[in-house]
Motif scaffolding. Structure first.
Motif, short mmCIF file in Angstrom:
data_model
loop_
_atom_site.label_atom_id
_atom_site.label_comp_id
_atom_site.label_asym_id
_atom_site.label_seq_id
_atom_site.Cartn_x
_atom_site.Cartn_y
_atom_site.Cartn_z
N PRO A 30 0.81 -1.23 0.00
CA PRO A 30 0.00 0.00 0.00
C PRO A 30 0.84 1.27 0.00
O PRO A 30 0.51 2.25 -0.68
N LEU A 31 1.95 1.24 0.73
CA LEU A 31 2.81 2.42 0.82
C LEU A 31 3.46 2.73 -0.51
O LEU A 31 3.51 3.89 -0.94
N TYR A 32 3.95 1.68 -1.20
CA TYR A 32 4.61 1.91 -2.50
C TYR A 32 3.59 2.34 -3.55
O TYR A 32 3.87 3.22 -4.36
N ARG A 33 2.41 1.74 -3.52
CA ARG A 33 1.37 2.14 -4.47
C ARG A 33 1.00 3.60 -4.29
O ARG A 33 0.86 4.34 -5.27
N LYS A 34 0.88 4.04 -3.03
CA LYS A 34 0.56 5.44 -2.74
C LYS A 34 1.66 6.35 -3.27
O LYS A 34 1.38 7.39 -3.89
N LYS A 35 2.90 5.96 -3.06
CA LYS A 35 4.05 6.74 -3.53
C LYS A 35 4.02 6.87 -5.06
O LYS A 35 4.21 7.96 -5.61
N VAL A 36 3.81 5.75 -5.74
CA VAL A 36 3.80 5.74 -7.20
C VAL A 36 2.67 6.61 -7.75
O VAL A 36 2.86 7.39 -8.69
N MET A 37 1.49 6.48 -7.16
CA MET A 37 0.34 7.24 -7.66
C MET A 37 0.50 8.74 -7.43
O MET A 37 0.08 9.55 -8.27
N ILE A 38 1.12 9.13 -6.31
CA ILE A 38 1.39 10.54 -6.05
C ILE A 38 2.38 11.08 -7.09
O ILE A 38 2.18 12.16 -7.66
N GLU A 39 3.44 10.32 -7.34
CA GLU A 39 4.44 10.74 -8.33
C GLU A 39 3.80 10.85 -9.72
O GLU A 39 4.11 11.75 -10.49
N LEU A 40 2.90 9.91 -10.03
CA LEU A 40 2.24 9.92 -11.33
C LEU A 40 1.33 11.13 -11.48
O LEU A 40 1.29 11.75 -12.55
N VAL A 41 0.62 11.50 -10.42
CA VAL A 41 -0.26 12.67 -10.46
C VAL A 41 0.56 13.94 -10.71
O VAL A 41 0.18 14.78 -11.55
N PHE A 42 1.68 14.08 -10.02
CA PHE A 42 2.52 15.27 -10.20
C PHE A 42 3.11 15.31 -11.61
O PHE A 42 3.19 16.37 -12.23
N TRP A 43 3.51 14.16 -12.13
CA TRP A 43 4.07 14.10 -13.48
C TRP A 43 3.02 14.45 -14.52
O TRP A 43 3.30 15.21 -15.46
N LYS A 44 1.80 13.94 -14.35
CA LYS A 44 0.73 14.24 -15.29
C LYS A 44 0.38 15.72 -15.27
O LYS A 44 0.08 16.32 -16.31
N HIS A 45 0.43 16.32 -14.08
CA HIS A 45 0.19 17.76 -13.99
C HIS A 45 1.26 18.54 -14.75
O HIS A 45 0.95 19.50 -15.47
#
Length: 249
Positions: free
Chosen positions: A11-26
Motif C-alpha cells: 500500500p505504501l509503495y502504491r501510494k508513492k507511485v500514484m502521487i508521483e504519477l499525479v505530479f508528473w501528469k500535472h
C-alpha cells in the motif's frame, strides 16, 4: 499484459507511485510558461530562416539515425521480463536509469573535451544510449520491443520527453489513449512524422548542447547535460509505463 499490477504492490509503495504519477501528469498538462512560449517562437523563426533543403537533409539524417538505432537495438535487447512484481520491476528500472545516465555523463565529458568534431560525434552516441535504455526499460516492464508497435510506443515516449510545451499535449494524449491510438497506426514506420520529431528534438537540446562545443568548459557541460537528458527520458518512460499498466489494469 492484462494483469492487475496494483494488487502485488505494498500500500505504501502504491501510494508513492500514484502521487508521483499525479505530479508528473500535472507537469505534462500544465499551461506553458510565458518564457517557454517566447523561446519556442524565437526558435521557430530561426528555423524559418534555414533553407528547406537543409531541413530536409537534417530530417533525413535524424530519421536514418533513429531507425538504425531503433531497429538495430532489437537484436541486443533482453527478452521481456516474464516474472516479478511491479515493485521489483521498478527497482530494476531505477538501477538501469542510474547506469545509463552515468554512461551518458562519461560519454558527454569525453566528447565535450574533444572540441567541435568530438562534440558533433556526441549526438549519435547519446541517441544510441537513450534508445538502448528505453528498450531495456520496456523489457523490464515485460513488453516485447521486437513488436513494431512497441517500438513506436518507445518513439512516442522519446518525443514526449523532448517536446516543447506546445507539442507535448498532443503527444501526451496519444500515450494516454495508446491502445486506441495504436490501432490506427500504419504498419509502415515511414509514415511517422519525422519532420516534427527532428524539429522538436533538435530545438529542445540545441541550447544545452551548443555549450558543449565551447573549449575548456565543454567536458563539464557535456557530462551534466547528458546526465540530465537521460534522467529526464528515464523518468518519462517510467511514468508512461505506470500510466499504461496501472491505469488500464
Amino acid at each position: 499484459m492484462e494483469q492487475d499490477w496494483g494488487a502485488d504492490m505494498s500500500p505504501l509503495y502504491r501510494k508513492k507511485v500514484m502521487i508521483e504519477l499525479v505530479f508528473w501528469k500535472h507537469k505534462m498538462t500544465k499551461k506553458q510558461p510565458t518564457g517557454a512560449v517566447w523561446a519556442k517562437n524565437i526558435q521557430s523563426r530561426l528555423n524559418d530562416l534555414i533553407p528547406e533543403k537543409v531541413h530536409q537533409a537534417i530530417t533525413f539524417t535524424i530519421e536514418k539515425m533513429v531507425k538504425g538505432v531503433l531497429f538495430g537495438a532489437t537484436y541486443t535487447v533482453a527478452p521481456p521480463r516474464a516474472y516479478g512484481s511491479f515493485q521489483l520491476r521498478e527497482a530494476y528500472v531505477k538501477k538501469l536509469i542510474d547506469t545509463y545516465r552515468k554512461t551518458a555523463s562519461i560519454e558527454g565529458a569525453v566528447t565535450g573535451a574533444g572540441g567541435i568534431l568530438m562534440g558533433i560525434a556526441d549526438f549519435p552516441a547519446l541517441l544510441a544510449i537513450k534508445v538502448k535504455m528505453l528498450f531495456d526499460i520496456a523489457a523490464t516492464y515485460g513488453y516485447d520491443v521486437r513488436q513494431y508497435k512497441e517500438r513506436l510506443f518507445l518513439l512516442t515516449v522519446f518525443q514526449l520527453a523532448f517536446s516543447s510545451h506546445k507539442h507535448r499535449a498532443a503527444v501526451y494524449n496519444r500515450l494516454c489513449n495508446w491502445d486506441a491510438y495504436a490501432e490506427s497506426l500504419p504498419d509502415n514506420i515511414d509514415s511517422f512524422d519525422w519532420r516534427t520529431f527532428q524539429l522538436e528534438y533538435r530545438d529542445y537540446i540545441d541550447l544545452a548542447k551548443m555549450a558543449q562545443l565551447i573549449p575548456v568548459i565543454g567536458a563539464a557541460v557535456g557530462a551534466v547535460v547528458n546526465y540530465r537528458l537521460v534522467q529526464q527520458l528515464g523518468a518519462t518512460a517510467m511514468n508512461c509505463y505506470r500510466m499504461r499498466m496501472l491505469e488500464t489494469s
